[in-house]
Design a protein around this motif. Structure first.
Motif, short mmCIF file in Angstrom:
data_model
loop_
_atom_site.label_atom_id
_atom_site.label_comp_id
_atom_site.label_asym_id
_atom_site.label_seq_id
_atom_site.Cartn_x
_atom_site.Cartn_y
_atom_site.Cartn_z
N MET A 88 0.83 -1.20 0.00
CA MET A 88 0.00 0.00 0.00
C MET A 88 0.87 1.25 0.00
O MET A 88 1.91 1.29 0.65
N LYS A 89 0.44 2.27 -0.72
CA LYS A 89 1.16 3.53 -0.72
C LYS A 89 1.07 4.18 0.65
O LYS A 89 0.10 4.01 1.37
N ASP A 90 2.13 4.93 1.01
CA ASP A 90 2.11 5.66 2.27
C ASP A 90 1.28 6.94 2.15
O ASP A 90 0.75 7.44 3.13
N LYS A 91 1.18 7.46 0.94
CA LYS A 91 0.47 8.72 0.75
C LYS A 91 0.03 8.83 -0.70
O LYS A 91 0.74 8.41 -1.60
N ILE A 92 -1.17 9.39 -0.91
CA ILE A 92 -1.62 9.74 -2.24
C ILE A 92 -1.60 11.26 -2.32
O ILE A 92 -2.18 11.94 -1.48
N THR A 93 -0.91 11.78 -3.32
CA THR A 93 -0.67 13.22 -3.39
C THR A 93 -1.96 14.00 -3.67
O THR A 93 -2.75 13.62 -4.53
N PHE A 94 -2.13 15.08 -2.93
CA PHE A 94 -3.25 15.98 -3.19
C PHE A 94 -2.99 16.77 -4.45
O PHE A 94 -1.88 17.24 -4.70
N LYS A 95 -4.02 16.92 -5.29
CA LYS A 95 -3.95 17.78 -6.47
C LYS A 95 -5.21 18.62 -6.50
O LYS A 95 -6.32 18.10 -6.33
N SER A 96 -5.03 19.90 -6.71
CA SER A 96 -6.19 20.79 -6.72
C SER A 96 -7.01 20.58 -7.98
O SER A 96 -6.47 20.33 -9.05
N TYR A 97 -8.32 20.67 -7.87
CA TYR A 97 -9.18 20.59 -9.05
C TYR A 97 -9.96 21.89 -9.23
O TYR A 97 -10.96 21.94 -9.95
N CYS A 98 -9.49 22.97 -8.58
CA CYS A 98 -10.15 24.27 -8.73
C CYS A 98 -9.13 25.39 -8.53
O CYS A 98 -8.05 25.17 -8.01
N TRP A 99 -9.48 26.60 -8.97
CA TRP A 99 -8.62 27.76 -8.75
C TRP A 99 -9.15 28.57 -7.58
O TRP A 99 -10.29 28.40 -7.14
N SER A 100 -8.31 29.44 -7.08
CA SER A 100 -8.73 30.32 -5.98
C SER A 100 -7.90 31.61 -6.06
O SER A 100 -6.82 31.63 -6.63
N VAL A 101 -8.43 32.67 -5.49
CA VAL A 101 -7.72 33.94 -5.40
C VAL A 101 -7.73 34.37 -3.94
O VAL A 101 -8.81 34.51 -3.35
N GLY A 102 -6.55 34.56 -3.36
CA GLY A 102 -6.49 34.97 -1.95
C GLY A 102 -6.88 33.83 -1.03
O GLY A 102 -6.73 32.65 -1.36
N THR A 103 -7.39 34.17 0.15
CA THR A 103 -7.82 33.17 1.12
C THR A 103 -9.24 33.48 1.57
O THR A 103 -9.75 34.57 1.37
N THR A 104 -9.87 32.50 2.18
CA THR A 104 -11.23 32.70 2.71
C THR A 104 -11.20 33.43 4.05
O THR A 104 -12.24 33.72 4.61
N SER A 105 -10.00 33.71 4.55
CA SER A 105 -9.88 34.33 5.88
C SER A 105 -10.03 35.84 5.86
O SER A 105 -10.24 36.46 6.89
N TYR A 106 -9.90 36.44 4.67
CA TYR A 106 -9.94 37.90 4.59
C TYR A 106 -11.33 38.33 4.13
O TYR A 106 -11.57 38.67 2.99
#
Length: 245
Positions: A1-19
């Protein structure tokens, strides 16, 4: 079994949701002024963790933020990352030519609408910066505002949920055409947003690998840790196992 499956983004974003802030453009212009003033008091400005903490405290002293952040350095990064994304600051938090121009307009209150779009001068700069803003998503260069203009021209309007959940999925030409078709189907109640989102990320190799492991393997804490594809900390991944059990 793999130790980790790499995360890949399937969307874009601008800035953060914190601001999240009211009077968004005015607060951006005020922060540019504060950042320039802060830099004048800090000759050796290197945007290190220590500098970020100092900047957060400076914002607090000037009543730009309230309360006591648990991680002031992170808060300082979040307050400025969107300004980097739209080209008003560089990565080291220096004002760019566009950022400096916007600040001067704000300080001199030169808001005349003497441009081709008849926008106020500060809005015109925001418009031009958004046109140039780009994201790199899995090897694709995406210009979110251009994508927005293309989509809105095709469907005439976007609901808040379409803007939040479907528009950011347009990361290349094929997916943009696909989203347009799915958007029309969703307006006819023939498909849900959840189904559209799932259809996109389940077409990605890493999610296919995770599903294959899940279906053929014995469910253990290690398996749940691998298939969770957590892009940040993995310390709480055993929660998924407990919920599943």
């Amino acid at each position: 079994m793999k130790d980790k499956i790499t995360f890949k983004s399937y969307c874009w974003s601008v800035g953060t949701t914190s601001y999240r802030t009211q009077k968004f453009n005015l607060n951006i212009e005020r922060q540019l002024a504060l950042l320039k003033e802060f830099r004048e008091f800090n000759n050796r400005f290197d945007w290190s963790r220590e500098t970020q903490i100092d900047y957060y405290n400076f914002l607090k002293e000037n009543e730009f933020v309230k309360g006591n952040a648990k991680r002031p350095d992170k808060d300082a990064r979040q307050k400025t990352s969107g300004l980097v994304d739209i080209g008003l600051l560089d990565e080291k938090r220096n004002l760019t030519e566009a950022g400096d121009r916007l600040l001067k307009i704000s300080q001199t209150k030169s808001f005349e609408d003497d441009n081709i779009l008849e926008l106020s001068q500060d809005s015109y700069i925001f418009f031009k910066q958004l046109l140039k803003t780009s994201n790199e998503v899995n090897g694709n260069i995406v210009r979110p505002f251009v994508v927005f203009l293309y989509i809105i021209n095709k469907v005439k309007y976007l609901t808040k949920d379409e803007f939040r959940y479907l528009l950011p999925l347009c990361i290349n030409e094929n997916l943009t055409k696909y989203i347009l078709k799915q958007m029309i189907l969703s307006r006819r109640n023939e498909i849900t947003y959840d189904e559209i989102i799932i259809s996109i990320f389940m077409d990605m190799d890493n999610y296919k690998q995770a599903l294959e492991l899940f279906l053929k393997g014995t469910v253990t804490e290690k398996l749940m840790s691998v298939i969770s594809i957590n892009r940040k900390s993995s310390k709480n991944e055993n929660i998924y196992y407990k919920i599943y059990m």
